[in-house]
Design an enzyme around this catalytic site. Structure first.
Site, PDB file in Angstrom:
ATOM      1  N   LYS A  78      -8.173   1.997  26.518  1.00 46.33           N
ATOM      2  CA  LYS A  78      -9.278   1.601  27.012  1.00 46.33           C
ATOM      3  C   LYS A  78     -10.303   2.938  27.018  1.00 46.33           C
ATOM      4  CE  LYS A  78      -7.838  -1.808  30.227  1.00 46.33           C
ATOM      5  NZ  LYS A  78      -6.578  -2.063  29.434  1.00 46.33           N
ATOM      6  N   ASP A 112      -9.566  -2.110  23.825  1.00 44.34           N
ATOM      7  CA  ASP A 112      -9.951  -3.157  25.084  1.00 44.34           C
ATOM      8  C   ASP A 112     -11.218  -3.174  25.282  1.00 44.34           C
ATOM      9  OD1 ASP A 112      -6.944  -3.455  24.606  1.00 44.34           O
ATOM     10  OD2 ASP A 112      -6.555  -2.554  26.641  1.00 44.34           O
ATOM     11  N   MET A 113     -11.826  -4.164  25.819  1.00 37.00           N
ATOM     12  CA  MET A 113     -13.169  -4.034  26.341  1.00 37.00           C
ATOM     13  C   MET A 113     -12.855  -4.343  27.919  1.00 37.00           C
ATOM     14  SD  MET A 113     -15.981  -3.902  25.361  1.00 37.00           S
ATOM     15  CE  MET A 113     -16.452  -4.436  24.027  1.00 37.00           C
ATOM     16  N   GLN A 142     -15.297 -10.564  24.636  1.00 40.89           N
ATOM     17  CA  GLN A 142     -14.641 -11.557  25.760  1.00 40.89           C
ATOM     18  C   GLN A 142     -15.650 -13.024  25.471  1.00 40.89           C
ATOM     19  OE1 GLN A 142     -16.137  -8.156  27.951  1.00 40.89           O
ATOM     20  NE2 GLN A 142     -13.990  -7.575  28.916  1.00 40.89           N
ATOM     21  N   ARG A 163     -10.261  -8.935  18.210  1.00 37.37           N
ATOM     22  CA  ARG A 163      -9.348  -9.675  19.342  1.00 37.37           C
ATOM     23  C   ARG A 163     -10.372 -10.366  20.140  1.00 37.37           C
ATOM     24  NH1 ARG A 163      -7.048  -6.329  23.642  1.00 37.37           N
ATOM     25  NH2 ARG A 163      -5.528  -5.439  22.018  1.00 37.37           N
ATOM     26  N   GLY A 167     -11.843 -12.966  28.854  1.00 39.38           N
ATOM     27  CA  GLY A 167     -12.550 -11.764  29.801  1.00 39.38           C
ATOM     28  C   GLY A 167     -11.849 -11.839  31.103  1.00 39.38           C
ATOM     29  N   ALA A 168     -11.525 -10.617  31.690  1.00 35.81           N
ATOM     30  CA  ALA A 168     -10.702 -10.364  32.807  1.00 35.81           C
ATOM     31  C   ALA A 168     -11.189  -9.747  34.130  1.00 35.81           C
ATOM     32  CB  ALA A 168      -9.520  -9.607  32.517  1.00 35.81           C
ATOM     33  N   ARG A 267      -5.378  -7.485  37.898  1.00 36.41           N
ATOM     34  CA  ARG A 267      -6.201  -8.581  37.009  1.00 36.41           C
ATOM     35  C   ARG A 267      -5.160  -9.720  36.895  1.00 36.41           C
ATOM     36  NH1 ARG A 267      -8.476  -3.651  34.877  1.00 36.41           N
ATOM     37  NH2 ARG A 267      -7.130  -3.811  33.194  1.00 36.41           N
TER      38      ARG A 267
HETATM   39  P1  FDA Z   1      -6.621 -19.111  31.156  1.00 37.23           P
HETATM   40  O1  FDA Z   1      -6.857 -17.790  32.309  1.00 37.23           O
HETATM   41  O2  FDA Z   1      -7.147 -20.375  31.335  1.00 37.23           O
HETATM   42  O3  FDA Z   1      -4.910 -19.420  31.543  1.00 37.23           O
HETATM   43  C1  FDA Z   1      -4.291 -20.244  30.624  1.00 37.23           C
HETATM   44  C2  FDA Z   1      -2.846 -20.491  31.112  1.00 37.23           C
HETATM   45  O4  FDA Z   1      -2.174 -19.102  30.732  1.00 37.23           O
HETATM   46  C3  FDA Z   1      -2.652 -20.595  32.534  1.00 37.23           C
HETATM   47  O5  FDA Z   1      -2.681 -21.894  33.010  1.00 37.23           O
HETATM   48  C4  FDA Z   1      -1.147 -19.990  32.527  1.00 37.23           C
HETATM   49  O6  FDA Z   1      -0.269 -20.932  32.325  1.00 37.23           O
HETATM   50  C5  FDA Z   1      -1.259 -18.927  31.600  1.00 37.23           C
HETATM   51  N1  FDA Z   1      -1.738 -17.731  32.228  1.00 37.23           N
HETATM   52  C6  FDA Z   1      -2.877 -16.910  31.990  1.00 37.23           C
HETATM   53  N2  FDA Z   1      -2.847 -15.751  32.730  1.00 37.23           N
HETATM   54  C7  FDA Z   1      -1.806 -15.670  33.312  1.00 37.23           C
HETATM   55  C8  FDA Z   1      -1.137 -14.678  34.435  1.00 37.23           C
HETATM   56  N3  FDA Z   1      -1.842 -13.725  34.721  1.00 37.23           N
HETATM   57  N4  FDA Z   1      -0.177 -14.978  34.697  1.00 37.23           N
HETATM   58  C9  FDA Z   1       0.731 -15.961  34.531  1.00 37.23           C
HETATM   59  N5  FDA Z   1       0.100 -16.963  33.562  1.00 37.23           N
HETATM   60  C10 FDA Z   1      -1.125 -16.802  33.008  1.00 37.23           C
HETATM   61  N6  FDA Z   1      -9.402  -9.022  28.860  1.00 37.23           N
HETATM   62  C11 FDA Z   1     -10.385  -8.177  28.889  1.00 37.23           C
HETATM   63  O7  FDA Z   1     -11.283  -8.505  29.541  1.00 37.23           O
HETATM   64  N7  FDA Z   1     -10.394  -7.046  27.907  1.00 37.23           N
HETATM   65  C12 FDA Z   1      -9.329  -7.091  27.082  1.00 37.23           C
HETATM   66  O8  FDA Z   1      -9.231  -6.123  26.438  1.00 37.23           O
HETATM   67  C13 FDA Z   1      -8.373  -8.091  27.016  1.00 37.23           C
HETATM   68  N8  FDA Z   1      -7.436  -7.751  26.243  1.00 37.23           N
HETATM   69  C14 FDA Z   1      -6.384  -8.873  26.077  1.00 37.23           C
HETATM   70  C15 FDA Z   1      -5.386  -8.710  25.360  1.00 37.23           C
HETATM   71  C16 FDA Z   1      -4.301  -9.846  24.974  1.00 37.23           C
HETATM   72  C17 FDA Z   1      -3.199  -9.704  24.189  1.00 37.23           C
HETATM   73  C18 FDA Z   1      -4.453 -11.017  26.164  1.00 37.23           C
HETATM   74  C19 FDA Z   1      -3.558 -12.091  25.823  1.00 37.23           C
HETATM   75  C20 FDA Z   1      -5.610 -10.978  26.716  1.00 37.23           C
HETATM   76  C21 FDA Z   1      -6.509  -9.838  27.234  1.00 37.23           C
HETATM   77  N9  FDA Z   1      -7.431 -10.053  28.059  1.00 37.23           N
HETATM   78  C22 FDA Z   1      -8.108  -8.953  27.873  1.00 37.23           C
HETATM   79  C23 FDA Z   1      -7.190 -10.796  29.008  1.00 37.23           C
HETATM   80  C24 FDA Z   1      -8.068 -12.047  29.007  1.00 37.23           C
HETATM   81  O9  FDA Z   1      -9.374 -11.814  29.178  1.00 37.23           O
HETATM   82  C25 FDA Z   1      -7.880 -13.121  29.950  1.00 37.23           C
HETATM   83  O10 FDA Z   1      -8.139 -12.752  31.333  1.00 37.23           O
HETATM   84  C26 FDA Z   1      -6.010 -13.664  30.107  1.00 37.23           C
HETATM   85  O11 FDA Z   1      -5.758 -13.613  28.793  1.00 37.23           O
HETATM   86  C27 FDA Z   1      -6.113 -15.060  30.651  1.00 37.23           C
HETATM   87  O12 FDA Z   1      -6.805 -15.935  29.999  1.00 37.23           O
HETATM   88  P2  FDA Z   1      -6.317 -17.087  29.183  1.00 37.23           P
HETATM   89  O13 FDA Z   1      -6.940 -17.110  27.668  1.00 37.23           O
HETATM   90  O14 FDA Z   1      -4.761 -16.883  28.901  1.00 37.23           O
HETATM   91  O15 FDA Z   1      -6.653 -18.538  29.956  1.00 37.23           O
END
Ligand code: FDA
Length: 286
Positions: A78, A112-113, A142, A163, A167-168, A267
């Site tokens: 980051k 990372d973003m 994101q 990637r 978005g988190a 997060r």
């Molecule tokens: P969604 O949130 O809709 O979840 C889909 C399903 O996945 C859920 O129903 C559940 O089953 C499972 N799941 C998801 N999150 C979970 C959790 N915390 N605990 C348990 N189960 C869970 N964000 C960002 O802003 N900057 C970044 O640099 C990154 N980098 C990054 C790297 C990688 C490899 C991943 C996979 C993700 C990120 N993220 C990120 C986080 C991303 O933005 C997002 O917040 C999470 O991946 C959750 O989104 P999903 O796409 O999984 O879908």
């Protein structure tokens, strides 16, 4: 709190370990299961130039560990951990030192973003580093941000790998979609663009509907499995991870380690209310 034994118990689902050795051991096990890794030395928002240098040096050690064990791994950083809030130039120098080492061992640094206030500065640094080292860096986009379609076009033109994640961070309606359905729709749109015109994209999600959409799309367009990878977070949806590797797809797991777990962990909790139940059960069991 970050170093207590109680916290170790309830964070272990999402954090691979406290030390680099523990993270490397996890990455080695994953390699045995045909899963690549991206090591994340936890930390963000450093408040001094010295702290930023310590982060950089810790990551150089992580790259040394990856090289000496011959692991199929990248590192994820980051920029607020590399001093972006203190000086853009110092941050750039720290990232350059790390990417130089990554280039030396033929891997890459994934940037990372963070929240939307960092997007422009982060992408500027990614582009400068990409030009200077001829690759060895990956940007993160994101899907919740309105601007992301344009950013992807710009990055793909420069052949910078992306990637794609949802978005988190909590962002205002002025810059980001607020509804899950809107974010998901935009994710699918951007994912298709990246698969068609992007440079070795990483599809980072645990969303089964999105993953299925991706699998149908690559089948329909005859996109080879070597042209992209999936990415997931350590400890989340291992069932889907197995399904993808068994299907012959590339998968990279994001492996966080270190003591500064608090913001990362919060997060992950915020993403899924059921995680709070999991946490409560573990704390009560103690
Ligand atoms: P969604 O949130 O809709 O979840 C889909 C399903 O996945 C859920 O129903 C559940 O089953 C499972 N799941 C998801 N999150 C979970 C959790 N915390 N605990 C348990 N189960 C869970 N964000 C960002 O802003 N900057 C970044 O640099 C990154 N980098 C990054 C790297 C990688 C490899 C991943 C996979 C993700 C990120 N993220 C990120 C986080 C991303 O933005 C997002 O917040 C999470 O991946 C959750 O989104 P999903 O796409 O999984 O879908």
């Amino acid at each position: 709190m970050e170093t207590s034994s109680l916290s170790r118990r309830f964070t272990s689902r999402f954090i691979a370990g406290r030390t680099l050795d523990e993270a490397l051991r996890v990455a080695s096990q994953m390699a045995g299961d045909h899963i690549m890794a991206s090591l994340d030395f936890l930390g963000e928002n450093v408040t001094s130039i010295d702290e930023a240098a310590i982060s950089r040096d810790s990551y150089v050690k992580a790259l040394d560990g990856i090289a000496s064990r011959g692991l199929p791994a990248t590192v994820s950083i980051k920029l607020s951990q590399f001093g972006l809030n203190l000086s853009e130039q110092i941050c750039l120098n720290n990232v350059a030192a790390l990417v130089e080492r990554a280039k030396g061992i033929r891997t890459r640094v994934e940037i990372d973003m963070e929240s939307a206030e960092y997007t422009d500065r982060t992408l500027n640094i990614v582009c400068q580093i990409h030009r200077r080292f001829g690759g060895h860096v990956r940007a993160v986009i994101q899907a919740y941000l309105y601007r992301s379609e344009q950013d992807i076009a710009r990055l793909s033109e420069q052949r910078i790998p992306v990637r794609l994640c949802k978005g988190a961070y909590r962002e205002p309606a002025g810059v980001a979609f607020q509804q899950k359905t809107e974010v998901d729709r935009n994710y699918v749109l951007l994912m298709k663009k990246l698969l068609e015109t992007g440079e070795y994209p990483a599809i980072a999600s645990h969303d089964e509907a999105i993953l299925n959409e991706c699998l149908s799309y690559v089948r329909e367009k005859r996109i080879a499995a070597e042209r992209f990878e999936f990415q997931m977070l350590y400890g989340i949806r291992r069932d889907l991870q197995r399904m993808l590797t068994q299907g012959g797809f590339r998968l990279r797991s994001y492996v966080p380690y270190g003591d500064a777990w608090y913001p990362y962990f919060m997060r992950r909790l915020a993403e899924r209310p059921a995680n709070l139940l999991f946490l409560a059960k573990n704390v009560l069991r103690g």
